[in-house]
Design a protein around this motif. Structure first.
Motif, short mmCIF file in Angstrom:
data_model
loop_
_atom_site.label_atom_id
_atom_site.label_comp_id
_atom_site.label_asym_id
_atom_site.label_seq_id
_atom_site.Cartn_x
_atom_site.Cartn_y
_atom_site.Cartn_z
N ILE A 185 0.68 -1.16 -0.16
CA ILE A 185 -0.13 -0.12 0.07
C ILE A 185 0.74 1.24 -0.03
O ILE A 185 0.79 2.26 -0.72
CB ILE A 185 -1.05 -0.14 1.21
N HIS A 186 1.81 1.12 0.82
CA HIS A 186 2.68 2.39 0.93
C HIS A 186 3.61 2.61 -0.21
O HIS A 186 3.85 3.62 -0.78
CB HIS A 186 3.72 2.13 2.18
N MET A 187 4.01 1.51 -0.90
CA MET A 187 4.83 1.55 -2.12
C MET A 187 4.10 2.01 -3.25
O MET A 187 4.33 3.01 -3.98
CB MET A 187 5.01 0.07 -2.63
N LEU A 188 2.77 1.49 -3.27
CA LEU A 188 1.79 2.01 -4.50
C LEU A 188 1.41 3.58 -4.25
O LEU A 188 1.24 4.34 -5.09
CB LEU A 188 0.66 1.14 -4.56
N PHE B 64 -5.12 4.69 -7.36
CA PHE B 64 -6.04 4.48 -6.46
C PHE B 64 -5.64 5.18 -5.29
O PHE B 64 -4.50 5.49 -5.15
CB PHE B 64 -6.33 2.90 -6.03
N HIS B 65 -6.58 5.42 -4.21
CA HIS B 65 -6.17 5.76 -2.87
C HIS B 65 -7.00 5.14 -2.08
O HIS B 65 -8.21 4.70 -2.30
CB HIS B 65 -6.48 7.62 -3.05
N LEU B 66 -6.67 5.29 -0.78
CA LEU B 66 -7.41 4.42 0.16
C LEU B 66 -8.14 5.20 1.21
O LEU B 66 -7.80 6.38 1.53
CB LEU B 66 -6.17 3.64 0.98
N LYS B 67 -9.28 5.00 1.45
CA LYS B 67 -10.18 5.38 2.33
C LYS B 67 -10.73 4.46 3.59
O LYS B 67 -10.90 3.46 3.36
CB LYS B 67 -11.40 5.97 1.86
N GLN B 68 -10.67 5.27 4.83
CA GLN B 68 -10.98 4.27 5.86
C GLN B 68 -12.26 4.99 6.43
O GLN B 68 -12.47 5.95 7.03
CB GLN B 68 -10.03 4.24 6.79
N PRO C 196 -3.49 -4.74 -2.98
CA PRO C 196 -2.71 -5.16 -2.25
C PRO C 196 -3.22 -6.05 -1.34
O PRO C 196 -4.47 -6.11 -0.98
CB PRO C 196 -2.30 -3.69 -1.49
N GLY C 197 -2.18 -7.27 -0.99
CA GLY C 197 -2.76 -8.31 -0.17
C GLY C 197 -3.50 -9.51 -0.84
O GLY C 197 -3.63 -10.58 -0.11
#
Length: 442
Positions: A28-31, A42-46, A123-124
């Protein structure tokens, strides 16, 4: 894994919710820190302890939708394989595994105009890439243009290669390139051969394939006649000439006597010459017909040979069939079936235009696509705000529906903006905005 779609302003997103255990890791951090060309941004939302990956898909279309519109040709197949290979070759530099690529056809995104490929990396995720690639190639076998012999041969060869143990994308890419090189070399040889054949001082390279074939055909039937016993056959009418002259002399002698023969000698000679000319003309006509038949038989033989080569692309040996059956987990062998998705509507519906200068759109069959990309849609709606493939109209029973297809400026039904890929039922009198163009469903 839950998949949804959402529109935010003028951006469309594919949203994937992963399990909590699968979202931890350096990928995730790499991308987030690096943009790898060919992967969907992409971007990650929580939200409420749930993590969502938002992938940018604006102006792109899934491969499944592209192949609903037309069959895959040889150049598009090549672009797809080379594109996937190039993306995979970039991953090792970022310590990213290829098994995290989501290779399902509905999540492979294409830029329609140039057929550029974008892949979704999760990722994962842990699914063997080679297995998914083989499934993709099996899917493509049913989507290729079966009128394009070279495309059929290439697709079949790719699928057979994917059934081998420990194959890699580089092997598939090499197969595509070598197949393409062979085809180009063959085309160059054909062009060179055509330039060597001249008709009326012009090179055949300027002719179409059909014209080249006609020129060669005419040259073959007009070439000098050659037969095994040509020496005897050609002299045969000449040997008949003296016999005819002798017969004519007897006739003249019986009528006018010896003096008549001396007086009318030119009639005897003319009779012999005419008989010889008649025999030669008759012989030439007969042999030309024979030559024409041989050329036609030769062309039929070539055509039959091509048909045999064509058929070999579809028939597998018993051993190959068993390998495919085993690789497919016991599934039945794949069969080529001609399908059509469009159905004629006995009751025609109309998008009645409310915008000046825009004509009504008659829905004569379904599914019916509207957009500005000529060749990919059923109706070209020209406007800067219109996406290449903007909306799709479908029918189930007597009910019509409209779907937004990743459009940039959106689709409105009765004032409500549809989400990306959202489908809603249409009722008579509904007001529809395709970007800034207004219509009434009637």
């Amino acid at each position: 894994m839950n998949v949804t779609y959402r529109r935010e302003m003028k951006h469309n997103y594919l949203i994937i919710e992963q399990d909590e255990s699968q979202t931890e890791g350096y990928e995730i951090h790499m991308l987030k820190e690096n943009q790898i060309n060919g992967l969907l941004k992409f971007h990650l939302k929580q939200i409420d302890n749930h993590k969502y990956f938002y992938y940018e898909i604006t102006s792109k279309q899934p491969l499944t939708r592209i192949l609903e519109l037309h069959s895959l040709n040889r150049q598009e197949l090549k672009n797809l394989i080379i594109g996937i290979t190039q993306i995979l070759n970039r991953l090792p530099a970022y310590l990213i595994k290829e098994d995290q690529i989501f290779l399902k056809p509905e999540y492979i995104y294409i830029e329609p105009e140039q057929f550029l490929v974008s892949l979704c990396l999760i990722p994962g995720r842990d699914r063997e890439f080679s297995e998914e690639m083989s499934e993709l190639l099996r899917y493509l076998l049913g989507k290729i243009n079966h009128q394009d012999k070279e495309c059929v041969v290439m697709a079949y060869a790719l699928y057979q290669e994917s059934l081998k143990d420990n194959y890699g994308m580089d092997a598939l890419a090499e197969l595509v390139c070598s197949h393409n090189d062979k085809l180009e070399a063959q085309q160059e040889r054909e062009e060179k051969d055509s330039r060597d054949i001249m008709t009326d001082g012009e090179y055949q390279s300027g002719f179409t394939d059909g014209q080249k074939e006609e020129v060669q055909f005419i040259q073959e039937i007009s070439s000098p006649v050659q037969t095994k016993d040509s020496g005897f056959v050609i002299w045969k009418p000449l040997m008949i000439s003296p016999v005819v002259m002798a017969g004519a002399s007897v006739v003249v002698w019986s009528i006018s006597g010896y003096k008549g023969i001396l007086k009318y000698w030119y009639i005897v000679v003319a009779t012999g010459i005419l008989s010889a000319l008649y025999g030669l003309i008759k012989l030439g006509s007969k042999n030309n017909c024979k030559n024409l038949g041989e050329v036609s038989a030769k062309k039929d033989h070539v055509y039959d040979s091509e048909q045999e080569d064509w058929q070999t692309a579809f028939y597998e040996s018993e051993e190959e069939s068993q390998v495919q059956l085993k690789a497919g987990g016991g599934e039945e062998p794949m069969q080529t079936v001609l399908l059509t998705n469009s159905q004629r509507d006995t009751q025609v519906r109309i998008f009645k235009s409310s915008s000046p200068g825009i004509e009504d759109i008659t829905i004569t069959y379904t599914p019916y696509l509207i957009g500005k990309q000529e060749g990919l849609v059923d109706y070209v709606l020209d406007g800067e705000a219109i996406s290449r493939i903007h909306v799709k109209i479908e029918k189930e029973g007597n009910d019509y529906s409209i779907s937004d297809l990743n459009s940039t400026n959106g689709t409105y039904v009765n004032g409500r903006l549809l989400e990306t890929n959202e489908t809603v039922l249409l009722n008579i009198g509904d007001e529809i905005f395709i970007a800034n163009f207004a219509f009434i469903f009637t």
